[in-house]
Design a protein around this motif. Structure first.
Motif, PDB file in Angstrom:
ATOM      1  N   UNK A  34      36.481  37.105  42.625  1.00  0.00           N
ATOM      2  CA  UNK A  34      37.813  38.263  42.377  1.00  0.00           C
ATOM      3  C   UNK A  34      37.097  38.351  41.148  1.00  0.00           C
ATOM      4  N   UNK A  35      36.922  37.346  40.233  1.00  0.00           N
ATOM      5  CA  UNK A  35      36.610  37.212  38.952  1.00  0.00           C
ATOM      6  C   UNK A  35      35.547  38.073  38.282  1.00  0.00           C
ATOM      7  N   UNK A  36      34.246  38.032  39.271  1.00  0.00           N
ATOM      8  CA  UNK A  36      33.332  38.624  39.711  1.00  0.00           C
ATOM      9  C   UNK A  36      33.718  39.790  40.220  1.00  0.00           C
ATOM     10  N   UNK A  37      34.390  40.322  40.222  1.00  0.00           N
ATOM     11  CA  UNK A  37      34.717  42.154  40.358  1.00  0.00           C
ATOM     12  C   UNK A  37      35.260  42.685  39.531  1.00  0.00           C
ATOM     13  N   UNK A  38      35.201  42.511  38.519  1.00  0.00           N
ATOM     14  CA  UNK A  38      36.187  43.378  36.760  1.00  0.00           C
ATOM     15  C   UNK A  38      34.864  43.338  35.726  1.00  0.00           C
ATOM     16  N   UNK A  39      34.840  44.713  35.683  1.00  0.00           N
ATOM     17  CA  UNK A  39      33.629  44.705  34.523  1.00  0.00           C
ATOM     18  C   UNK A  39      34.546  44.538  33.640  1.00  0.00           C
ATOM     19  N   UNK A  40      33.434  43.711  32.256  1.00  0.00           N
ATOM     20  CA  UNK A  40      33.740  43.290  30.637  1.00  0.00           C
ATOM     21  C   UNK A  40      34.126  43.586  30.083  1.00  0.00           C
ATOM     22  N   UNK A  41      33.594  45.250  29.915  1.00  0.00           N
ATOM     23  CA  UNK A  41      33.020  46.329  28.578  1.00  0.00           C
ATOM     24  C   UNK A  41      34.586  47.002  28.928  1.00  0.00           C
ATOM     25  N   UNK A  42      35.225  47.187  30.014  1.00  0.00           N
ATOM     26  CA  UNK A  42      36.285  47.275  30.276  1.00  0.00           C
ATOM     27  C   UNK A  42      37.461  46.796  30.401  1.00  0.00           C
ATOM     28  N   UNK A  43      37.316  45.538  30.761  1.00  0.00           N
ATOM     29  CA  UNK A  43      38.727  45.049  31.376  1.00  0.00           C
ATOM     30  C   UNK A  43      39.240  45.025  32.819  1.00  0.00           C
ATOM     31  N   UNK A  44      38.797  45.757  33.096  1.00  0.00           N
ATOM     32  CA  UNK A  44      39.024  46.535  34.329  1.00  0.00           C
ATOM     33  C   UNK A  44      38.386  46.352  35.735  1.00  0.00           C
ATOM     34  N   UNK A  45      39.213  46.851  36.862  1.00  0.00           N
ATOM     35  CA  UNK A  45      37.821  45.781  38.284  1.00  0.00           C
ATOM     36  C   UNK A  45      36.903  46.772  37.820  1.00  0.00           C
ATOM     37  N   UNK A  46      35.697  46.890  38.786  1.00  0.00           N
ATOM     38  CA  UNK A  46      34.262  47.939  38.746  1.00  0.00           C
ATOM     39  C   UNK A  46      34.852  48.852  40.057  1.00  0.00           C
ATOM     40  N   UNK A  47      34.256  49.709  39.855  1.00  0.00           N
ATOM     41  CA  UNK A  47      34.786  50.577  40.325  1.00  0.00           C
ATOM     42  C   UNK A  47      34.890  50.431  42.076  1.00  0.00           C
ATOM     43  N   UNK A  48      35.053  50.994  43.588  1.00  0.00           N
ATOM     44  CA  UNK A  48      34.704  50.504  44.722  1.00  0.00           C
ATOM     45  C   UNK A  48      33.603  50.630  45.008  1.00  0.00           C
ATOM     46  N   UNK A  49      32.715  51.021  44.386  1.00  0.00           N
ATOM     47  CA  UNK A  49      31.247  51.204  45.210  1.00  0.00           C
ATOM     48  C   UNK A  49      30.165  50.140  44.372  1.00  0.00           C
ATOM     49  N   UNK A  50      31.135  49.866  43.279  1.00  0.00           N
ATOM     50  CA  UNK A  50      30.462  48.688  42.910  1.00  0.00           C
ATOM     51  C   UNK A  50      30.385  47.126  42.758  1.00  0.00           C
ATOM     52  N   UNK A  51      31.553  47.526  43.621  1.00  0.00           N
ATOM     53  CA  UNK A  51      31.876  45.979  43.704  1.00  0.00           C
ATOM     54  C   UNK A  51      31.468  44.885  44.409  1.00  0.00           C
ATOM     55  N   UNK A  52      31.289  44.075  44.527  1.00  0.00           N
ATOM     56  CA  UNK A  52      31.283  43.162  45.379  1.00  0.00           C
ATOM     57  C   UNK A  52      32.125  42.674  45.933  1.00  0.00           C
ATOM     58  N   UNK A  53      31.575  43.308  47.877  1.00  0.00           N
ATOM     59  CA  UNK A  53      31.701  42.300  48.723  1.00  0.00           C
ATOM     60  C   UNK A  53      32.634  40.740  48.186  1.00  0.00           C
TER      61      UNK A  53
END
Length: 74
Positions: A34-53
């Protein structure tokens, strides 16, 4: 191994430590995913295609073991 009386006695005295450890490891893995699925530059979750499974939904810590982790169930 699980049919051995000494094993049953140890579980009754100390708890099912392997099950507790496995359950906690799975919880930590879900939290890290869950932590690794967040984009540190925006503070928002990564897009679904870029998110880790992920291996499951994020659940709060529970001091009781996950029933799926039990050693004595088939």
């Amino acid at each position: 191994m699980h049919d051995a009386p000494i094993y049953a006695q140890l579980i009754s005295e100390r708890g099912d430590i392997p099950t507790l450890v496995r359950s906690e490891a799975r919880r930590l893995q879900r939290d890290f995913e869950w932590i690794l699925s967040w984009d540190p530059s925006t503070g928002a979750p990564l897009p679904t295609s870029a998110a880790r499974p992920t291996s499951g939904s994020r659940r709060p810590f529970s001091p009781t073991p996950d029933p799926d982790d039990r050693l004595d169930t088939p």
